[in-house]
Write an enzyme that holds these catalytic residues in place. Structure first.
Site, PDB file in Angstrom:
ATOM      1  N   HIS A 122       0.810  -1.223   0.000  1.00  0.00           N
ATOM      2  CA  HIS A 122       0.000   0.000   0.000  1.00  0.00           C
ATOM      3  C   HIS A 122       0.843   1.273   0.000  1.00  0.00           C
ATOM      4  O   HIS A 122       0.383   2.318   0.442  1.00  0.00           O
ATOM      5  CB  HIS A 122      -0.952  -0.005   1.206  1.00  0.00           C
ATOM      6  CG  HIS A 122      -2.006  -1.077   1.121  1.00  0.00           C
ATOM      7  ND1 HIS A 122      -2.813  -1.415   2.185  1.00  0.00           N
ATOM      8  CD2 HIS A 122      -2.382  -1.883   0.100  1.00  0.00           C
ATOM      9  CE1 HIS A 122      -3.642  -2.387   1.812  1.00  0.00           C
ATOM     10  NE2 HIS A 122      -3.392  -2.695   0.559  1.00  0.00           N
ATOM     11  N   ASN A 217      -3.571 -12.568  16.113  1.00  0.00           N
ATOM     12  CA  ASN A 217      -4.496 -11.447  16.258  1.00  0.00           C
ATOM     13  C   ASN A 217      -5.233 -11.665  17.583  1.00  0.00           C
ATOM     14  O   ASN A 217      -5.591 -12.787  17.891  1.00  0.00           O
ATOM     15  CB  ASN A 217      -5.493 -11.443  15.079  1.00  0.00           C
ATOM     16  CG  ASN A 217      -6.202 -10.112  14.903  1.00  0.00           C
ATOM     17  OD1 ASN A 217      -6.743  -9.550  15.851  1.00  0.00           O
ATOM     18  ND2 ASN A 217      -6.214  -9.605  13.681  1.00  0.00           N
TER      19      ASN A 217
HETATM   20  P1  NAD Z   1      -6.583  -4.027   9.331  1.00  0.00           P
HETATM   21  O1  NAD Z   1      -7.723  -4.237   8.447  1.00  0.00           O
HETATM   22  O2  NAD Z   1      -5.309  -4.655   8.997  1.00  0.00           O
HETATM   23  O3  NAD Z   1      -7.136  -4.335  10.911  1.00  0.00           O
HETATM   24  C1  NAD Z   1      -6.356  -4.247  12.073  1.00  0.00           C
HETATM   25  C2  NAD Z   1      -6.316  -5.628  12.764  1.00  0.00           C
HETATM   26  O4  NAD Z   1      -5.308  -5.606  13.741  1.00  0.00           O
HETATM   27  C3  NAD Z   1      -7.617  -6.016  13.475  1.00  0.00           C
HETATM   28  O5  NAD Z   1      -8.004  -7.332  13.095  1.00  0.00           O
HETATM   29  C4  NAD Z   1      -7.229  -5.993  14.967  1.00  0.00           C
HETATM   30  O6  NAD Z   1      -7.905  -6.991  15.731  1.00  0.00           O
HETATM   31  C5  NAD Z   1      -5.762  -6.312  14.874  1.00  0.00           C
HETATM   32  N1  NAD Z   1      -4.959  -5.866  16.007  1.00  0.00           N
HETATM   33  C6  NAD Z   1      -5.148  -4.785  16.795  1.00  0.00           C
HETATM   34  N2  NAD Z   1      -4.158  -4.716  17.731  1.00  0.00           N
HETATM   35  C7  NAD Z   1      -3.345  -5.774  17.507  1.00  0.00           C
HETATM   36  C8  NAD Z   1      -2.152  -6.237  18.128  1.00  0.00           C
HETATM   37  N3  NAD Z   1      -1.600  -5.596  19.171  1.00  0.00           N
HETATM   38  N4  NAD Z   1      -1.568  -7.356  17.645  1.00  0.00           N
HETATM   39  C9  NAD Z   1      -2.105  -8.016  16.586  1.00  0.00           C
HETATM   40  N5  NAD Z   1      -3.234  -7.617  15.968  1.00  0.00           N
HETATM   41  C10 NAD Z   1      -3.839  -6.509  16.423  1.00  0.00           C
HETATM   42  O7  NAD Z   1      -6.132  -2.603   9.388  1.00  0.00           O
HETATM   43  P2  NAD Z   1      -7.007  -1.302   9.320  1.00  0.00           P
HETATM   44  O8  NAD Z   1      -6.690  -0.525  10.534  1.00  0.00           O
HETATM   45  O9  NAD Z   1      -8.413  -1.665   9.074  1.00  0.00           O
HETATM   46  O10 NAD Z   1      -6.394  -0.564   8.034  1.00  0.00           O
HETATM   47  C11 NAD Z   1      -6.700  -0.844   6.676  1.00  0.00           C
HETATM   48  C12 NAD Z   1      -5.538  -0.326   5.802  1.00  0.00           C
HETATM   49  O11 NAD Z   1      -5.188   1.025   6.166  1.00  0.00           O
HETATM   50  C13 NAD Z   1      -4.270  -1.091   5.995  1.00  0.00           C
HETATM   51  O12 NAD Z   1      -4.258  -2.206   5.192  1.00  0.00           O
HETATM   52  C14 NAD Z   1      -3.193  -0.026   5.687  1.00  0.00           C
HETATM   53  O13 NAD Z   1      -2.971   0.134   4.317  1.00  0.00           O
HETATM   54  C15 NAD Z   1      -3.795   1.243   6.211  1.00  0.00           C
HETATM   55  N6  NAD Z   1      -3.261   1.544   7.563  1.00  0.00           N
HETATM   56  C16 NAD Z   1      -1.895   1.514   7.793  1.00  0.00           C
HETATM   57  C17 NAD Z   1      -1.412   1.786   9.050  1.00  0.00           C
HETATM   58  C18 NAD Z   1       0.079   1.736   9.291  1.00  0.00           C
HETATM   59  O14 NAD Z   1       0.861   1.892   8.348  1.00  0.00           O
HETATM   60  N7  NAD Z   1       0.524   1.503  10.543  1.00  0.00           N
HETATM   61  C19 NAD Z   1      -2.290   2.087  10.085  1.00  0.00           C
HETATM   62  C20 NAD Z   1      -3.677   2.137   9.805  1.00  0.00           C
HETATM   63  C21 NAD Z   1      -4.132   1.841   8.546  1.00  0.00           C
END
Ligand code: NAD
Length: 253
Positions: A122, A217
């Site tokens: 992404h 997760n």
């Molecule tokens: P996602 O769809 O990948 O969902 C987040 C997942 O992480 C959930 O299933 C949640 O249960 C899990 N989670 C939460 N805390 C956790 C932990 N400590 N250990 C393991 N799992 C944990 O992500 P999203 O927030 O729905 O984002 C969608 C898209 O947005 C991503 O694919 C990305 O491109 C972008 N995004 C990127 C970042 C980043 O770069 N850090 C952050 C937010 C969103």
């Protein structure tokens, strides 16, 4: 975490595997302080839904709003550090002959933790590109406070070099990710809800090709029913324990 908690099948298959793939989502960076899109936003941005801001339509409607939100996220990710989950994945790379880390994250935290073979599905928030011509740049000049920086070539607006909802992924990165998923002997899916496509289909490519698939997760996801094993807990706890169990001689960071 109790290291004897891991099924022997996971330990043996990881120890013997030559090709291992990990797919990470926003959850792996949550313990570093980067909120996922599905968590409530705080402060200034609490009133906005990130899924409504991360689209080309939102940028067309209000470029300044979207630019400012990304500027805030860019500053946030620059101020945080990798967590033990990121470091554990960098340790796996030293033990497995072909380890591919496919990430949906745009925050560079895997690279900061020392991972080298990282496929960014992404994009990366530290770069920008021209909204008109798609030309990517590492540096740009900030605009006056009430507008958005412009492309020095064509004068179009600059936008973050990330893949927004509804946009195509970089075709070459996606192609290499699919091929790594198909060849994987063990596939780890970490901190992703399995909702965002086509990333969410990568574990299924691995399932169809006989890999052992493991989810890390704290909660059940749309991918859970496809998994051989679901390790429930935060990746910053589960991954270091798993790596130390499989490769007890590996040094902890
Ligand atoms: P996602 O769809 O990948 O969902 C987040 C997942 O992480 C959930 O299933 C949640 O249960 C899990 N989670 C939460 N805390 C956790 C932990 N400590 N250990 C393991 N799992 C944990 O992500 P999203 O927030 O729905 O984002 C969608 C898209 O947005 C991503 O694919 C990305 O491109 C972008 N995004 C990127 C970042 C980043 O770069 N850090 C952050 C937010 C969103």
């Amino acid at each position: 975490m109790d290291e004897s908690a891991f099924p022997s099948d996971i330990i043996e298959r990881l120890r013997q595997a030559r090709r291992v793939v990990a797919l990470t989502g926003a959850g792996i960076s949550a313990e570093s302080g980067v909120p996922t899109f599905r968590e409530a936003q705080t402060g200034l941005w609490a009133q906005y839904d990130p899924q409504e801001l991360a689209t080309p339509q939102a940028f067309r409607r209000n470029p300044k709003l979207v630019w400012d939100w990304y500027a805030w996220r860019r500053a946030l990710v620059a101020s945080v550090s990798p967590n033990p989950g990121h470091y554990a994945l960098a340790r796996i790379e030293r033990h497995v002959s072909e380890f591919t880390l496919i990430t949906q994250n745009v925050d560079s935290l895997h690279q900061k933790a020392g991972s080298r073979n990282v496929f960014e599905l992404h994009g990366n928030i530290s770069r920008v590109k021209c909204f008109e011509e798609d030309i990517v740049m590492d540096d740009w000049t900030e605009a006056e406070s009430d507008t958005v920086p412009r492309c020095p070539r064509c004068g179009g607006y600059l936008r973050p070099d990330v893949v927004w909802f509804g946009e195509m992924l970089p075709p070459d990165v996606l192609r290499r990710a699919i091929s790594a998923a198909r060849a994987a002997e063990v596939f780890l899916t970490i901190g992703t809800s399995g909702i965002v496509q086509p990333a969410a289909s990568l574990p299924l490519e691995a399932v169809e090709n006989g890999a052992l698939v493991i989810e890390i997760n704290p909660v059940q996801t749309q991918l859970s029913s496809w998994m051989d094993f679901c390790l429930r807990g935060p990746s910053g706890i589960v991954l270091p324990a798993l790596v130390s169990t499989v490769w007890p001689d590996s040094t902890r960071e």
